[in-house]
Design a protein around this motif. Structure first.
Motif, mmCIF file in Angstrom:
data_model
loop_
_atom_site.group_PDB
_atom_site.id
_atom_site.type_symbol
_atom_site.label_atom_id
_atom_site.label_comp_id
_atom_site.label_asym_id
_atom_site.label_seq_id
_atom_site.Cartn_x
_atom_site.Cartn_y
_atom_site.Cartn_z
ATOM 1 N N SER A 65 0.846 -1.184 0.000
ATOM 2 C CA SER A 65 0.000 0.000 0.000
ATOM 3 C C SER A 65 0.884 1.238 0.000
ATOM 4 O O SER A 65 1.854 1.318 0.754
ATOM 5 N N GLU B 41 0.263 5.466 0.131
ATOM 6 C CA GLU B 41 -0.686 6.563 0.262
ATOM 7 C C GLU B 41 0.077 7.876 0.277
ATOM 8 O O GLU B 41 1.115 7.982 0.927
ATOM 9 N N GLN B 42 -0.444 8.869 -0.436
ATOM 10 C CA GLN B 42 0.073 10.233 -0.409
ATOM 11 C C GLN B 42 -1.130 11.147 -0.130
ATOM 12 O O GLN B 42 -1.614 11.832 -1.028
ATOM 13 N N PRO B 43 -1.631 11.144 1.111
ATOM 14 C CA PRO B 43 -2.902 11.800 1.405
ATOM 15 C C PRO B 43 -2.904 13.321 1.241
ATOM 16 O O PRO B 43 -3.964 13.900 1.038
#
Length: 154
Positions: A21, A23-25
């Motif tokens: 996984s 993620e680059q929120p």
């Protein structure tokens, strides 16, 4: 013939990436920040029997990179291996599953984390070498201490 049935067996059956996984929120705004990020890396181990004499060993790395309080990126990668282990005493089996197998799985995990960082547009995060024997011994000491503590309570 009885020698063959009692001969210890240790074989790698398969290495594979079980979960990944990224993620680059806070992208794209946070990508404009010039501040040096803080990197936090956590490792977890798991081993479980999946069939008679067959075990799956997982090593999971969670890499959290933040700029201030905002997450730049988060990577969670779980690398696994399936090992055939037969005719080994229980006390040796625990060491094999807690030390030997993770040592074999970990280089694959290091490569995956580094590659994902690069493909995401960041410099690679290089996971440091891990002394799985020291981790195993520390975990055993915690288990022994907890058992001794509960024995004195009774």
């Amino acid at each position: 013939m009885s020698d063959e049935t009692n001969t210890p067996v240790f074989q790698i059956q398969r290495m594979y990436l079980k979960d990944l996984s990224l993620e680059q929120p806070n992208a794209p705004q946070i990508l404009l920040e010039q501040t040096q990020p803080q990197v936090d890396i956590n490792l977890a181990l798991a081993a479980e029997p999946i069939a008679e004499g067959m075990f799956e060993v997982n090593v999971t790395a969670t890499v959290t990179t933040k700029v201030g309080e905002k997450t730049l990126f988060l990577i969670e990668a779980k690398q696994a291996g399936i090992f055939e282990i037969r005719n080994v005493p229980q006390e040796q089996l625990e060491g094999i599953l807690g030390i030997v197998c993770p040592q074999m799985v970990y280089p694959y995990l290091r490569a995956v984390v580094s590659d994902v960082c690069t493909r995401a547009g960041f410099p690679p995060v290089l996971l440091s070498e891990v002394n799985f024997q020291a981790m195993f011994e520390a975990r055993q000491a915690q288990i022994d201490a907890a058992a001794a503590g509960s024995a004195t309570v009774n």
